[in-house]
Design a protein around this motif. Sequence first.
Motif, PDB file in Angstrom:
ATOM      1  N   UNK A   1       0.807  -1.221   0.000  1.00 37.79           N
ATOM      2  CA  UNK A   1       0.000   0.000   0.000  1.00 37.79           C
ATOM      3  C   UNK A   1       0.837   1.267   0.000  1.00 37.79           C
ATOM      4  N   UNK A   2       1.824   1.375   0.868  1.00 33.94           N
ATOM      5  CA  UNK A   2       2.576   2.625   0.983  1.00 33.94           C
ATOM      6  C   UNK A   2       3.426   2.889  -0.260  1.00 33.94           C
ATOM      7  N   UNK A   3       3.931   1.834  -0.888  1.00 29.68           N
ATOM      8  CA  UNK A   3       4.667   2.013  -2.143  1.00 29.68           C
ATOM      9  C   UNK A   3       3.751   2.581  -3.217  1.00 29.68           C
ATOM     10  N   UNK A   4       2.553   2.023  -3.336  1.00 32.69           N
ATOM     11  CA  UNK A   4       1.594   2.490  -4.342  1.00 32.69           C
ATOM     12  C   UNK A   4       1.154   3.913  -4.027  1.00 32.69           C
ATOM     13  N   UNK A   5       0.882   4.173  -2.766  1.00 33.41           N
ATOM     14  CA  UNK A   5       0.406   5.493  -2.349  1.00 33.41           C
ATOM     15  C   UNK A   5       1.408   6.578  -2.725  1.00 33.41           C
ATOM     16  N   UNK A   6       2.688   6.306  -2.552  1.00 34.77           N
ATOM     17  CA  UNK A   6       3.703   7.323  -2.862  1.00 34.77           C
ATOM     18  C   UNK A   6       4.033   7.381  -4.352  1.00 34.77           C
ATOM     19  N   UNK A   7       4.129   6.219  -5.001  1.00 32.38           N
ATOM     20  CA  UNK A   7       4.617   6.211  -6.378  1.00 32.38           C
ATOM     21  C   UNK A   7       3.526   6.533  -7.407  1.00 32.38           C
ATOM     22  N   UNK A   8       2.268   6.328  -7.043  1.00 29.21           N
ATOM     23  CA  UNK A   8       1.210   6.703  -7.986  1.00 29.21           C
ATOM     24  C   UNK A   8       1.207   8.206  -8.239  1.00 29.21           C
ATOM     25  N   UNK A   9       1.682   8.962  -7.300  1.00 26.94           N
ATOM     26  CA  UNK A   9       1.736  10.418  -7.452  1.00 26.94           C
ATOM     27  C   UNK A   9       2.912  10.873  -8.321  1.00 26.94           C
ATOM     28  N   UNK A  10       3.864   9.986  -8.581  1.00 32.20           N
ATOM     29  CA  UNK A  10       5.028  10.343  -9.387  1.00 32.20           C
ATOM     30  C   UNK A  10       4.685  10.202 -10.867  1.00 32.20           C
ATOM     31  N   UNK A  11       3.858  11.106 -11.360  1.00 34.82           N
ATOM     32  CA  UNK A  11       3.421  11.015 -12.753  1.00 34.82           C
ATOM     33  C   UNK A  11       4.553  11.283 -13.729  1.00 34.82           C
ATOM     34  N   UNK A  12       5.647  11.886 -13.240  1.00 35.98           N
ATOM     35  CA  UNK A  12       6.802  12.085 -14.104  1.00 35.98           C
ATOM     36  C   UNK A  12       7.522  10.767 -14.385  1.00 35.98           C
ATOM     37  N   UNK A  13       7.300   9.786 -13.518  1.00 41.00           N
ATOM     38  CA  UNK A  13       7.923   8.467 -13.679  1.00 41.00           C
ATOM     39  C   UNK A  13       6.899   7.442 -14.155  1.00 41.00           C
TER      40      UNK A  13
END
Length: 390
Positions: A45-57
């Motif tokens: 969950x925490x990986x998805x929560x943080x990385x989904x916001x990285x739209x540049x990646x």
Amino acid sequence: MSNAPHFDIDVSAFWADPYPDLAKMRARAPIAFVPQLGSTVFTRRDDIFSQEKRIDVFSSHQPAGLMNRLMGHNMMRKDGDAHMSERAAMFPAVSPRTVRDTWSRQFQAHADRILAALAPAGRADLCKAFALPLSAECLKDITGLTNMRYQDMDAWSQAMIDGIANYSGNAEIEARCHAATADIDAAIDDMVPVVTRHPDASILSVLLSAGQPMDSIRANIKLAISGGQNEPRDAISGTIWALLTHPDQRALVDAGKAKWIDVFEEYARWIAPIGMSPRRVAKPWSYGGVDFEPEDRVFFMFGSANRDEACFRNPDAFDVTRDHGKSIAFGAGPHYCAGAFASRAMVADVALPGIFGRLNNLRLDPSEPVRIGGWAFRGLLNLPVVWDAA
């Protein structure tokens, strides 16, 4: 291709019940490449929560993706300003105020009519007899495509859902999806002059009034149909089933110790109707010990995130008293589901109190087992029940 550890699955077993494999991945390889899916999957969950916001990646823009090819370039497959401008144009049709002031009343009217016809029967498959028509009738109003049958709305939605999850390239599935999108285009063409003369709160009307290009309008209405039918349909039938199979949780609602919205939120966590959201890697990136390369495909597994042991106590249990603050059933980043407010109203405010208030002594039909399946989209395939008809 990323250097993530490989994790093999049996595709048919994963479709029937993905949770055992997802739990193993969370424990052993929380970011893993699954060859059978051709993708690197995030399961915690925490990986998805943080990385989904990285739209540049992890970009939603996927020019060669199935959704773009089959349904058109909609706002779900755009990032940044391009996404936000289309989202803002659609918002008046699905805002909390519009749901409260316009759609909730119409949702209730549809439910009352369907239940009045259903109640004397004493027996039904509630997937087909209640959840499907209620969701579809409500979606006809929201999209503005009131010129179709509810059966068409459901069939078109399912054809598109099957199409955009068709990672094996099945030609028949793709053909059905193309036929559905052509029918939707024809329905839009029929309704454009109607809502132009008589503007309303529907998506079609507000997008036309906002001056959106027709290609964008078509693509975003298809997006609304693809998710706006199956998600509330599956949530309605699923929450009913969850309460029927967990009488202790039903008793909490009856005793006023839990609300219908708690039931909805817990079901959406427990069996997320949208189990996965795909992304394209836009630039070289390293995270969690994994190196990602441009054009790698990533799946954010919402269904796994919502059963993450690090965030939820006893996550495989259905518990309507649970704190849902960490649930990401509707997404976590800028692509948070635009229809979440309408879905909550349809299920928690209308469907659940209606079905349990109208059908006396509702219970599962012991003569037929309930079937459930899916991992990218997961839901009940049937819900045979009986009740004491008046």
